[in-house]
Scaffold this active site. Structure first.
Site, short mmCIF file in Angstrom:
data_model
loop_
_atom_site.label_atom_id
_atom_site.label_comp_id
_atom_site.label_asym_id
_atom_site.label_seq_id
_atom_site.Cartn_x
_atom_site.Cartn_y
_atom_site.Cartn_z
N HIS A 178 -1.36 0.28 5.77
CA HIS A 178 -1.53 0.79 6.79
C HIS A 178 -0.21 2.27 6.91
O HIS A 178 -0.35 2.56 8.37
CB HIS A 178 -2.09 0.41 8.07
CG HIS A 178 -2.96 -0.50 7.73
ND1 HIS A 178 -4.03 -1.45 8.77
CD2 HIS A 178 -3.78 -1.12 6.41
CE1 HIS A 178 -4.40 -2.04 8.28
NE2 HIS A 178 -4.55 -1.48 6.89
N TYR A 233 -9.87 6.82 20.48
CA TYR A 233 -9.66 5.78 20.11
C TYR A 233 -10.00 4.44 20.11
O TYR A 233 -10.76 4.11 18.89
CB TYR A 233 -10.17 6.54 18.52
CG TYR A 233 -10.50 7.84 18.20
CD1 TYR A 233 -11.84 8.52 18.27
CD2 TYR A 233 -9.94 9.24 19.10
CE1 TYR A 233 -11.70 9.89 18.98
CE2 TYR A 233 -9.99 10.41 19.33
CZ TYR A 233 -11.53 10.74 18.88
OH TYR A 233 -11.54 12.22 19.35
N GLN A 247 0.50 -1.22 0.23
CA GLN A 247 -0.04 -0.07 0.09
C GLN A 247 0.96 1.10 0.17
O GLN A 247 0.06 2.03 0.08
CB GLN A 247 -1.06 0.12 1.44
CG GLN A 247 -1.78 -0.86 1.38
CD GLN A 247 -3.28 -1.23 2.71
OE1 GLN A 247 -2.92 -0.41 3.27
NE2 GLN A 247 -3.56 -2.34 2.40
N TYR A 273 -9.55 -9.69 10.77
CA TYR A 273 -9.94 -10.63 10.02
C TYR A 273 -9.91 -12.41 10.18
O TYR A 273 -10.42 -13.36 9.07
CB TYR A 273 -8.99 -10.58 8.61
CG TYR A 273 -9.31 -9.40 7.69
CD1 TYR A 273 -10.17 -8.77 7.14
CD2 TYR A 273 -8.17 -8.01 8.35
CE1 TYR A 273 -10.17 -7.82 6.48
CE2 TYR A 273 -8.93 -6.88 7.97
CZ TYR A 273 -9.85 -6.74 7.20
OH TYR A 273 -10.15 -4.93 6.39
#
Length: 377
Positions: free
Chosen positions: A157, A259, A90, A270
């Site tokens: 990520h 958070y 990514q 997953y």
């Protein structure tokens, strides 16, 4: 501090949930009829982000490392920089945002993934746009300002989104947890955090968690993969992130708040392991909106234009696996789902144009990498 530049390929994590939707903010938003016209302006190779300059030209990043300057009508383009990036998974050349004082400084801030001691990580950098002596322009004086800590193995990520504070005096920078889970709760890691920095990439004075032993850059923590960050007209900071298997989130980012990831999430791991849902009194800041099934959120924009007055103040999110443009109604500190328009391709970024048009750019993975202007019918 000067760091070597490296970068790459794309892709945000695609998730589909087998969990049953919950009443309220969960559940899939039904597709809406498109109330706008679509005009294709240009095409790119795996673009990642775009930004408008004050003269209406557009800067576009491509994951392989090219930064391209495009005329407002899309007819002329020039590669103004080729950044060396780590090209796995990514990673890549990521966000791009002109400095608040771009008109005078000509500075452009950007992010990219790189490899180094310990693995890989995301870097914040900037350069200065100058005439190249051949009738074009070039991004020079490139300097790396900040890099995530620690570098770790893997190609996922990174996050790397950039937003300047409304007063232009500080910069907010997202660091994903790099698919390592626990760094999001580690006070010394910058991974899984929203960071607040000076314009030179140093810890901004007055950050809220220094006295508790956190890294001095940290503004909020307990995040996963933060691929959108934007201020509303009242100066509130909003952020969207990909959940695991389910539980994509839109958050109102408050200083010093936790958070929850990976301790709580409205999704699951997953491999099927459960993650406790957000619950009142659990000590974690819950999302204002969440999605299950997921939308795989890409870029985030808060609309302030006049072309679509009915949407002024609302959030717009690019959908990757959902191949959609998503609108969220913002009302002060509250939010609720609005429209979800099918776009037929993964939408990596969304921005507001100078005239109030909405611009989206396709991911360019299995879709094209088209830049599309959306105007009122």
């Amino acid at each position: 501090m000067r760091l070597s530049l490296l970068a790459t390929l794309p892709i945000a994590l695609i998730a589909c949930s087998g969990n049953a939707p919950v009443e309220g903010q969960a559940g899939e938003t039904p597709p809406s009829a498109k109330p706008f016209r679509e005009t294709v302006v240009a095409d790119f190779v795996s673009p990642w982000a775009m930004a408008f300059l004050p003269d209406d030209r557009i800067v576009v990043t491509e994951k392989a490392g090219q930064m391209i300057l495009l005329s407002a009508d899309g007819k002329r383009r020039q590669t103004i920089a080729t950044i060396t990036v780590d090209a796995a998974g990514q990673g890549g050349l990521m966000d791009v945002v002109p400095a608040p004082d771009f008109t005078s400084s000509k500075r452009i801030y950007f992010s990219y993934s790189t490899a180094g001691a310990g693995g890989k990580g995301v870097v914040l950098a900037r350069g200065r746009l100058r005439a190249d002596g051949n009738g074009g322009e070039r991004l020079g004086e490139i300097e790396a300002l900040f890099q995530a800590r620690p570098f770790v193995e893997g190609g996922g990520h990174y996050s790397g989104r950039i937003a300047f504070s409304p007063d232009g005096q500080s910069l907010f920078f997202t660091n994903g947890e790099r698919q390592k889970f626990t760094p999001a709760q580690d006070p010394q890691a910058t991974l899984g955090k929203v960071l607040r920095l000076t314009l030179d990439g140093k810890p901004a004075p007055g950050n809220p968690l220094v006295a508790k032993g956190f890294a001095p850059e940290v503004w909020s923590y307990g995040h996963r993969n933060l691929l959108g960050i934007a201020f509303d007209a009242q100066g509130r900071l909003w952020e969207q992130e990909m959940g695991p298997k389910g539980g994509d989130e839109l958050n109102l980012v408050m200083p010093g708040r936790n958070y929850g990831y990976p301790n709580v999430s409205n999704g699951s791991h997953y491999d099927g392991r459960d993650i406790p849902d957000h619950a009142p009194g659990d000590g974690y800041e819950p999302p204002k909106v969440w999605w299950n099934p997921v939308i795989s959120p890409g870029g985030l924009m808060i609309y302030s234009g006049s072309m679509f007055p009915q949407w002024r103040g609302d959030a717009f999110i690019g959908g990757l696996s959902s191949q959609a443009l998503i609108r969220v109604d913002l009302d002060g500190q509250n939010a609720k789902k609005g429209d979800q328009w099918p776009m037929g391709a993964r939408i990596r970024d969304v921005e507001q144009g100078p005239d109030g048009a909405i611009w989206v750019i396709e991911d360019g993975g299995k879709s094209q990498g088209r830049l599309i202007r959306l105007t009122a019918k």
